[in-house]
Structure formats: structure tokens, C-alpha cells
Design a protein around this motif. Sequence first.
Motif, PDB file in Angstrom:
ATOM      1  N   LEU A  41       0.837  -1.198   0.000  1.00  0.00           N
ATOM      2  CA  LEU A  41       0.000   0.000   0.000  1.00  0.00           C
ATOM      3  C   LEU A  41       0.872   1.248   0.000  1.00  0.00           C
ATOM      4  O   LEU A  41       0.608   2.208  -0.743  1.00  0.00           O
ATOM      5  CB  LEU A  41      -0.927  -0.009   1.213  1.00  0.00           C
ATOM      6  N   GLY A  42       1.921   1.261   0.823  1.00  0.00           N
ATOM      7  CA  GLY A  42       2.833   2.404   0.838  1.00  0.00           C
ATOM      8  C   GLY A  42       3.468   2.652  -0.519  1.00  0.00           C
ATOM      9  O   GLY A  42       3.583   3.789  -0.971  1.00  0.00           O
ATOM     10  N   LYS A  43       3.864   1.571  -1.192  1.00  0.00           N
ATOM     11  CA  LYS A  43       4.494   1.701  -2.515  1.00  0.00           C
ATOM     12  C   LYS A  43       3.554   2.360  -3.513  1.00  0.00           C
ATOM     13  O   LYS A  43       3.962   3.239  -4.295  1.00  0.00           O
ATOM     14  CB  LYS A  43       4.920   0.321  -3.016  1.00  0.00           C
ATOM     15  N   HIS A  44       2.292   1.990  -3.466  1.00  0.00           N
ATOM     16  CA  HIS A  44       1.357   2.548  -4.437  1.00  0.00           C
ATOM     17  C   HIS A  44       0.870   3.936  -4.039  1.00  0.00           C
ATOM     18  O   HIS A  44       0.493   4.737  -4.911  1.00  0.00           O
ATOM     19  CB  HIS A  44       0.197   1.580  -4.642  1.00  0.00           C
ATOM     20  N   LEU A  45       0.882   4.251  -2.772  1.00  0.00           N
ATOM     21  CA  LEU A  45       0.615   5.635  -2.360  1.00  0.00           C
ATOM     22  C   LEU A  45       1.705   6.561  -2.884  1.00  0.00           C
ATOM     23  O   LEU A  45       1.433   7.700  -3.281  1.00  0.00           O
ATOM     24  CB  LEU A  45       0.526   5.721  -0.832  1.00  0.00           C
ATOM     25  N   LEU A  46       2.934   6.075  -2.909  1.00  0.00           N
ATOM     26  CA  LEU A  46       4.020   6.861  -3.497  1.00  0.00           C
ATOM     27  C   LEU A  46       3.767   7.115  -4.977  1.00  0.00           C
ATOM     28  O   LEU A  46       4.048   8.210  -5.485  1.00  0.00           O
ATOM     29  CB  LEU A  46       5.360   6.128  -3.339  1.00  0.00           C
ATOM     30  N   ALA A  47       3.243   6.107  -5.672  1.00  0.00           N
ATOM     31  CA  ALA A  47       2.951   6.270  -7.100  1.00  0.00           C
ATOM     32  C   ALA A  47       1.905   7.348  -7.334  1.00  0.00           C
ATOM     33  O   ALA A  47       1.850   7.947  -8.414  1.00  0.00           O
ATOM     34  CB  ALA A  47       2.481   4.941  -7.694  1.00  0.00           C
ATOM     35  N   LEU A  48       1.087   7.620  -6.319  1.00  0.00           N
ATOM     36  CA  LEU A  48       0.078   8.684  -6.407  1.00  0.00           C
ATOM     37  C   LEU A  48       0.583   9.990  -5.803  1.00  0.00           C
ATOM     38  O   LEU A  48      -0.203  10.915  -5.597  1.00  0.00           O
ATOM     39  CB  LEU A  48      -1.208   8.245  -5.685  1.00  0.00           C
ATOM     40  N   ASP A  49       1.902  10.066  -5.535  1.00  0.00           N
ATOM     41  CA  ASP A  49       2.501  11.275  -4.955  1.00  0.00           C
ATOM     42  C   ASP A  49       1.874  11.631  -3.614  1.00  0.00           C
ATOM     43  O   ASP A  49       1.525  12.788  -3.354  1.00  0.00           O
ATOM     44  CB  ASP A  49       2.402  12.468  -5.916  1.00  0.00           C
ATOM     45  N   LEU A  50       1.730  10.612  -2.770  1.00  0.00           N
ATOM     46  CA  LEU A  50       1.222  10.817  -1.411  1.00  0.00           C
ATOM     47  C   LEU A  50       2.256  10.299  -0.412  1.00  0.00           C
ATOM     48  O   LEU A  50       2.038   9.301   0.287  1.00  0.00           O
ATOM     49  CB  LEU A  50      -0.116  10.098  -1.236  1.00  0.00           C
ATOM     50  N   PRO A  51       3.419  10.963  -0.335  1.00  0.00           N
ATOM     51  CA  PRO A  51       4.506  10.447   0.491  1.00  0.00           C
ATOM     52  C   PRO A  51       4.211  10.424   1.976  1.00  0.00           C
ATOM     53  O   PRO A  51       4.719   9.556   2.695  1.00  0.00           O
ATOM     54  CB  PRO A  51       5.671  11.399   0.175  1.00  0.00           C
ATOM     55  N   GLY A  52       3.392  11.367   2.472  1.00  0.00           N
ATOM     56  CA  GLY A  52       3.073  11.369   3.891  1.00  0.00           C
ATOM     57  C   GLY A  52       2.328  10.109   4.300  1.00  0.00           C
ATOM     58  O   GLY A  52       2.675   9.450   5.291  1.00  0.00           O
ATOM     59  N   GLU A  53       1.298   9.748   3.526  1.00  0.00           N
ATOM     60  CA  GLU A  53       0.546   8.524   3.814  1.00  0.00           C
ATOM     61  C   GLU A  53       1.409   7.289   3.589  1.00  0.00           C
ATOM     62  O   GLU A  53       1.321   6.309   4.336  1.00  0.00           O
ATOM     63  CB  GLU A  53      -0.698   8.459   2.929  1.00  0.00           C
ATOM     64  N   ALA A  54       2.247   7.338   2.550  1.00  0.00           N
ATOM     65  CA  ALA A  54       3.117   6.198   2.258  1.00  0.00           C
ATOM     66  C   ALA A  54       4.064   5.928   3.416  1.00  0.00           C
ATOM     67  O   ALA A  54       4.264   4.779   3.830  1.00  0.00           O
ATOM     68  CB  ALA A  54       3.907   6.455   0.980  1.00  0.00           C
ATOM     69  N   LEU A  55       4.644   7.001   3.951  1.00  0.00           N
ATOM     70  CA  LEU A  55       5.570   6.852   5.072  1.00  0.00           C
ATOM     71  C   LEU A  55       4.868   6.295   6.297  1.00  0.00           C
ATOM     72  O   LEU A  55       5.422   5.445   7.015  1.00  0.00           O
ATOM     73  CB  LEU A  55       6.220   8.209   5.382  1.00  0.00           C
ATOM     74  N   ALA A  56       3.648   6.741   6.539  1.00  0.00           N
ATOM     75  CA  ALA A  56       2.884   6.232   7.689  1.00  0.00           C
ATOM     76  C   ALA A  56       2.634   4.735   7.543  1.00  0.00           C
ATOM     77  O   ALA A  56       2.761   3.974   8.512  1.00  0.00           O
ATOM     78  CB  ALA A  56       1.557   6.988   7.802  1.00  0.00           C
ATOM     79  N   MET A  57       2.291   4.284   6.325  1.00  0.00           N
ATOM     80  CA  MET A  57       2.075   2.852   6.097  1.00  0.00           C
ATOM     81  C   MET A  57       3.372   2.068   6.309  1.00  0.00           C
ATOM     82  O   MET A  57       3.371   0.975   6.893  1.00  0.00           O
ATOM     83  CB  MET A  57       1.549   2.614   4.687  1.00  0.00           C
ATOM     84  N   ALA A  58       4.484   2.615   5.818  1.00  0.00           N
ATOM     85  CA  ALA A  58       5.771   1.935   5.972  1.00  0.00           C
ATOM     86  C   ALA A  58       6.148   1.794   7.446  1.00  0.00           C
ATOM     87  O   ALA A  58       6.646   0.741   7.876  1.00  0.00           O
ATOM     88  CB  ALA A  58       6.861   2.688   5.209  1.00  0.00           C
ATOM     89  N   LYS A  59       5.897   2.828   8.218  1.00  0.00           N
ATOM     90  CA  LYS A  59       6.226   2.760   9.645  1.00  0.00           C
ATOM     91  C   LYS A  59       5.361   1.731  10.361  1.00  0.00           C
ATOM     92  O   LYS A  59       5.850   1.013  11.245  1.00  0.00           O
ATOM     93  CB  LYS A  59       6.071   4.145  10.282  1.00  0.00           C
TER      94      LYS A  59
END
Length: 540
Positions: free
Chosen positions: A82-100
Motif C-alpha cells: 500500500l505504501g508503494k502505491h501511495l508513493l505512485a500517487l505522490d502521497l509520500p506522507g501517507e506512504a511513510l505512515a504505512m511503511a512505519k
Amino acid sequence: MTPAPSRITALHRQAELALSKGRMREAHQCCLQILEADRRHADAWFICGVIAGRNRNFEQAVEILRNAVMLDANRADYLAELGKHLLALDLPGEALAMAKEGFALAPQDLPTLNTLGGVFSHCGDHEHAMQCFGQALSSLEAGKKPTQHKPANLARLYFNMAVSLQFVGEIDRAEEAFEQAIALRPAYFKAHSALSTLRKQTQQSNHLTRLESLREKAKSSADRLHLGHALARELEDLGRYGDSLHHLAWAKASRAAEAGYDMDRELALMLEIQSAYSASRFDTPANNGCDSNEPIFIVGMPRTGTTLVEQILGGHSTVFAAGELQQFPQLARRQCSQQAPLTSELEVVIAAAGIDTASMGQSYLDSTRPLTGHTPHFTDKLPRNYLYLGLIHLALPNAKIVCLRRDPMDTCLSNYRQLFAVNARHYQYNLDLMHCGRYFIAFDQLMKHWKTVLPGRIHEVSYESLVKHPEEEIRNLLAFCELPWEAACLAFNERDNAVATPSALQVKQGMYTSSMQRWKKYGEGVQPLYELLSDAGFYN
């Protein structure tokens, strides 16, 4: 008729196998059958999300993967994907939260650790990235079933580790990791190009023989770009500037043919930007935007010192260097796409001239959280934001704008020499040296327009003046940003921080003048570019 549990189990196994073999349609059909029987089968949702992502349907992938996470929040692989695909949508804040969240679950499998590390790396959290990559590599080196992993996957893991090591300045370890990746996958062209940039090559120590032996294996335009740039970089280090240019031309030719870049269309659109943001657009007081003075936008052509200025300002106690944020262009595109589909970024800039900017500034600030907000100011160092300066001023009238300027020939040559992301449409002009020159002329004209319609709102910094008279230029810069003098801004290269741009290695060296007038070393190879710029009035 609902399939029996044993049938669902069989379908699940079949879907996993099909996915691993790249048989997307088969995997998808299996998952649909599972979900018809059990809508709460989390892994069927997960596999469907992975398939959507591989088909580049990123919004659909995120929606589906959220279902999987909702059904089973204790699966680190779900959160990583999910974090990887949030990055593809230029949503790094949400992506980082998922990764953590995923990292907190202490995953042990190599694919999940590699994916989490990639998300952390793209979000600029290289410490967490190295923990993920390091843990994966440690388990391999301890002999925990390394043979079950494909060499290409292991090579990618070593490559990812090397990139994070490079960003935090551990060059020797990065070099070792790149070599490990190449040993596993000799034709790993991206690793070769990255390795060539780590240090200056010498007659006694270089990779030219190995690189030359790979020319016949570089079949795709992407492979040629990476290999040609690696050869050009090392030849330049050895003083063979003509040969370096020759290899750059070879590297870029096939990619230029594929890209179909329309230089004339690009230049026409840049002129349209000036018309769309004429002086009348700014006649009304700029009181409808967000009044925050948090952002400091650092713009300019790439390779002109934007990272240097970011690190200088980031040394100030009240400023956080947030890196190259994609949020403002993304926000503009989202608002404009509600009106009509737009194909190019320049079309977005033009269309955005007519949108209501009342809430845009606050939306931009919100989109940068939680990365920002913990200091009074932050820098947004996305060079191409120079296209959006009119819109930035309307949305954030109190934001500071700093534009870097560098010698025209050095600017064009540095852009040509730079290996941008292979599919980055914003920089396709750099596939041809003369296109770099024409693009620079258009950039210069647009910056003159912005300074005319936004008098006193843009502070230009000469790269050459900055490296020759650093304290004077830094004092002027801080005064424009309304920041008190702090000596730490002079010692920016001593900061213990990662720099996530192509200038990461250079900026850690501090101020140096060796890049000034570099173009003169290339002789006749750059003469047509010099004549183009001279005819435009730059060297008269």
C-alpha cells in the motif's frame, strides 16, 4: 454454489502461483472466484491490488489494498505494498505512515523488507531504509535460504542498500554494495551508472573496460542511457571530453527516438504561460490566498545550485529542508483535471491560471504534513516549480521564492550530462544538447516575465557569486527570507543529514569552483550550443 473451503484454498494457491509466474489474468480470475464466496478473504484483495498496480492502475490498487489492510492490519506485506502505491500517487506522507506501521510489525521476509526499504528511501527516511535492507541482507549472509531468491531480486536489494548508503554519505559501503549487485547481475546497467558517480575515476582505477564490454548487451533505450552515461562520466574524469560527448549522444539517441519529444510545442506552451499570467492577473490584492510564510520555494533549472541553497537554508535553526516536494504541481493538476483532461505539465500551468486559489495554499501546506510543521519555515526545492511561480504567489502570497541562476553554457551542459529518471517527461529536453539550449532560452524568458509581473517577490542567486563570495551571498539570501544571520548556514556541508538529489555527493564537499566554466573543456563539441546562446544575447 459457494465453493468449499478446500476449493478456496486451492484457488488461493493457484492465484499465488500465477502471480509469481506473471500470469495476471489467471491470478485475477482465481481471486474473483474467491471473493464471490468470501468477501473478507484479505489475501484475495491483496493479490488483486498487486495486479492493479502492475497494470499501472494506481488509484484502483490503493483502493483495493486498503480493503486488504482493513481486513488484516497485521500483515506487513499489505502495508508495504500500500505504501508503494501511495508513493505512485505522490502521497509520500501517507506512504511513510504505512511503511512505519509495517516496519513496527517486525517482518522477516526479504520481499517485504525490500519494499518497505524502498518506500522509506523514496520518502527520504534513509535510516529506516538501511535498517530494512540491512536486516534482509543479514539474513541472507547468515545462510537463511538464500538460494530460494532469484539473483535479480538479490541484486536489486544490494542496489537499494547502496543508494541509501550513498545518500547518507557512506561511500565506501555504497561502492561495495553496488559491486555486489553487479556481481549477481553483470548487465545491471542502473547499478553501473550509479557506481560511476560515486568517486572520481583515475587512469589506475576505473571501470571502462568492463563498461565497454557491455555495449552489445545494452538492447533497450533505458539500458543504453545508463551505460552511456556511465561511460561518459568516467571518460570525463579521465579528461577525454570529446569521447564523453560521443557516448552521451549514443546513450540518448534511441531514447530520444522513442520519446517523440516536441520541442516547438514545449516552447509555444511556455509562451502561453506568460499570456495566461499577465500583469492583470495580479492586479487585485493577493489577499485571497493562505497568509502563511512557512514555505521557501527554491527553483531554477536543474544542476544550477538549488540543492546547495537548500542545504544552506536548512542549516538555519528555523528552517527544515524538506527536499523536492511534488505536492504543488500535483495539487494544481488535481484541481485542473476536474475541468478537462490535460496531457502535459505546461498545459496544467496554463489551465491553473483560471482556478480559484483561495484554498489552494492551505491545501498545499496540509499536504506537506507531517514532514513539515515542526519548524517556522521549510524549503520546497523542486526546481521545476519555476513554471508555477504565478500560481504560487496567488496561493501563498507571503511565501519566499528563490531562483538559482548559473552560466548558460554550464547550465545547458550540466543538464545534458545529467541522467534523470528514464521516464521523466519533465526533462526530455535533455536528450539533445541543442534542445537544452533552446529550453534554457525559454526558461530565461519566463523568469524575466515572472520578475516583471511579480516585482520584488523573487530573489535570484548567482551560483558563481555564491561559490566565490559565500558569506555575502548567504547574508543577502537570509535577509530576503527575513531570517537572522546564523553562522551555521556557512557550514552547511558539516550537517549530518541525507541529501536525496543528484547533487548529494557534491553538496557535501562544500563550496568549490571546479564546476565553473566546465563547458570550455569540451571544445568544438559544444560550439553549436555556444553559437545558439550567443545569438540569443547571452555572450555578447
